[in-house]
Scaffold this motif. Structure first.
Motif, PDB file in Angstrom:
ATOM      1  N   ARG A  21      10.931  -8.366   6.356  1.00  0.00           N
ATOM      2  CA  ARG A  21       9.658  -8.008   5.723  1.00  0.00           C
ATOM      3  C   ARG A  21       8.729  -9.211   5.558  1.00  0.00           C
ATOM      4  NH1 ARG A  21      13.079  -4.202   4.191  1.00  0.00           N
ATOM      5  NH2 ARG A  21      12.353  -2.108   3.769  1.00  0.00           N
TER       6      ARG A  21
ATOM      7  N   ILE B 123       2.548   1.460   4.695  1.00  0.00           N
ATOM      8  CA  ILE B 123       2.881   2.878   4.874  1.00  0.00           C
ATOM      9  C   ILE B 123       1.964   3.746   4.022  1.00  0.00           C
ATOM     10  CG2 ILE B 123       4.647   4.627   4.431  1.00  0.00           C
ATOM     11  CD1 ILE B 123       6.746   2.522   5.190  1.00  0.00           C
ATOM     12  N   ALA B 124       1.739   3.337   2.786  1.00  0.00           N
ATOM     13  CA  ALA B 124       0.903   4.127   1.887  1.00  0.00           C
ATOM     14  C   ALA B 124      -0.534   4.225   2.407  1.00  0.00           C
ATOM     15  CB  ALA B 124       0.926   3.527   0.485  1.00  0.00           C
TER      16      ALA B 124
ATOM     17  N   LEU C 213       3.894   5.241  -1.791  1.00  0.00           N
ATOM     18  CA  LEU C 213       4.315   3.865  -2.060  1.00  0.00           C
ATOM     19  C   LEU C 213       5.828   3.723  -2.149  1.00  0.00           C
ATOM     20  CD1 LEU C 213       1.567   2.746  -4.609  1.00  0.00           C
ATOM     21  CD2 LEU C 213       1.974   1.781  -2.330  1.00  0.00           C
ATOM     22  N   ALA C 214       6.511   4.807  -2.502  1.00  0.00           N
ATOM     23  CA  ALA C 214       7.974   4.767  -2.631  1.00  0.00           C
ATOM     24  C   ALA C 214       8.672   5.308  -1.390  1.00  0.00           C
ATOM     25  CB  ALA C 214       8.418   5.554  -3.859  1.00  0.00           C
ATOM     26  N   ALA C 215       7.949   5.415  -0.274  1.00  0.00           N
ATOM     27  CA  ALA C 215       8.526   6.033   0.926  1.00  0.00           C
ATOM     28  C   ALA C 215       9.745   5.293   1.444  1.00  0.00           C
ATOM     29  CB  ALA C 215       7.468   6.138   2.021  1.00  0.00           C
ATOM     30  N   LEU C 216       9.782   3.960   1.257  1.00  0.00           N
ATOM     31  CA  LEU C 216      10.926   3.189   1.761  1.00  0.00           C
ATOM     32  C   LEU C 216      12.234   3.623   1.123  1.00  0.00           C
ATOM     33  CD1 LEU C 216       9.523  -0.449   2.035  1.00  0.00           C
ATOM     34  CD2 LEU C 216      10.078   1.114   3.891  1.00  0.00           C
ATOM     35  N   ASN C 217      12.153   4.293  -0.025  1.00  0.00           N
ATOM     36  CA  ASN C 217      13.372   4.723  -0.715  1.00  0.00           C
ATOM     37  C   ASN C 217      14.020   5.931  -0.050  1.00  0.00           C
ATOM     38  OD1 ASN C 217      12.980   2.720  -2.638  1.00  0.00           O
ATOM     39  ND2 ASN C 217      11.806   4.066  -3.983  1.00  0.00           N
TER      40      ASN C 217
ATOM     41  N   THR D 195       2.458  -5.762   3.013  1.00  0.00           N
ATOM     42  CA  THR D 195       3.867  -5.436   2.889  1.00  0.00           C
ATOM     43  C   THR D 195       4.117  -4.066   3.499  1.00  0.00           C
ATOM     44  OG1 THR D 195       3.588  -4.369   0.735  1.00  0.00           O
ATOM     45  CG2 THR D 195       4.029  -6.746   0.738  1.00  0.00           C
ATOM     46  N   GLU D 196       5.375  -3.774   3.807  1.00  0.00           N
ATOM     47  CA  GLU D 196       5.675  -2.507   4.481  1.00  0.00           C
ATOM     48  C   GLU D 196       5.334  -1.304   3.607  1.00  0.00           C
ATOM     49  OE1 GLU D 196       9.090  -0.503   7.297  1.00  0.00           O
ATOM     50  OE2 GLU D 196       9.667  -2.114   5.929  1.00  0.00           O
ATOM     51  N   SER D 197       5.694  -1.335   2.331  1.00  0.00           N
ATOM     52  CA  SER D 197       5.414  -0.181   1.466  1.00  0.00           C
ATOM     53  C   SER D 197       3.912   0.059   1.335  1.00  0.00           C
ATOM     54  CB  SER D 197       6.047  -0.388   0.086  1.00  0.00           C
ATOM     55  OG  SER D 197       5.544  -1.561  -0.526  1.00  0.00           O
ATOM     56  N   HIS D 198       3.136  -1.022   1.196  1.00  0.00           N
ATOM     57  CA  HIS D 198       1.690  -0.904   1.082  1.00  0.00           C
ATOM     58  C   HIS D 198       1.087  -0.401   2.390  1.00  0.00           C
ATOM     59  CE1 HIS D 198      -2.477  -2.479   0.114  1.00  0.00           C
ATOM     60  NE2 HIS D 198      -2.141  -1.844  -0.988  1.00  0.00           N
TER      61      HIS D 198
END
Length: 221
Positions: free
Chosen positions: A111, A179-180, A145-149, A174-177
């Motif tokens: 990451r 993706i969102a 934002l929580a998709a990585l979970n 960042t990856e989560s940001h």
């Protein structure tokens, strides 16, 4: 030297224990994860024993055939079986494809935007990005934002969302940001926002449908 590892053999088989050295950078860790390991074998007690594992770009160099006689092997380094000529092309193609995938997966696990850019370069040409509509001003989707979970548990992101997110990550997010933002972008384009063309709107709507289906599966599990 990149790691300190102790190896042995007992009644249960071969065992390994050790750790990567703490001062390795993210880039060095990624390069180590992309390396293949070849053995350094030495003659000890009348038999060939593994004394070190070497991280190399390509393992399994052909073992040369020597003349028979009284001489015996005393060292064998980074060696392996020599494939037949019929297998060489298939093996080479499979290794190349596997290394490209491994490069991207290793970079994603770190990451780090800098490492992602390095891996993208090593992995070869990516999808064209010049046809992506502008992403300036698009806010992250709060629910994404929580998709990585959960997203990996349902087969990963829809391809179009993954492509947009990867583009944003190469820009430093960042990856989560990323993706969102990508999720919010396809929702916006699917509604006709941003003056996108018909083919972009169709891809965005397909991505939204896939995203919602995956999210429903994740909630149900």
């Amino acid at each position: 030297m990149a790691a300190v590892v102790r190896a042995g053999e007992d009644a249960h088989g071969i065992w390994l224990a050790g750790a990567v050295l703490p001062w390795l950078t993210d880039e060095q860790r990624m390069r180590l994860s992309l390396s293949r390991f070849s053995g350094d074998w030495r003659s000890e007690g009348g038999a060939m024993e593994l004394v070190a594992a070497l991280a190399v770009n390509t393992e399994g160099f052909p073992v040369p055939s020597g003349p028979s006689g009284d001489r015996e092997e005393y060292a064998l380094i980074a060696a392996g079986a020599l494939p037949s000529s019929q297998q060489t092309a298939r093996v080479t193609a499979a290794l190349d494809a596997g290394r490209r995938l491994q490069a991207w997966q290793a970079a994603r696990s770190i990451r780090s935007p800098r490492i992602l850019a390095l891996a993208a370069s090593a992995a070869g040409p990516a999808d064209q990005e010049d046809d992506l509509p502008p992403l300036d001003g698009i806010e992250p989707d709060p629910e994404a934002l929580a998709a990585l979970n959960w997203v990996d548990d349902v087969g990963g992101l829809p391809r179009y969302i993954r492509r947009i997110a990867d583009h944003l990550m190469r820009e430093g997010r960042t990856e989560s940001h990323a993706i969102a933002i990508a999720v919010n972008a396809v929702k916006r384009w699917c509604r006709g926002g941003g003056n996108v063309q018909a083919d972009t709107r169709a891809k965005a709507c397909a991505a939204v449908a896939s995203w919602e289906a995956k999210r429903a599966r994740a909630r149900a599990s």
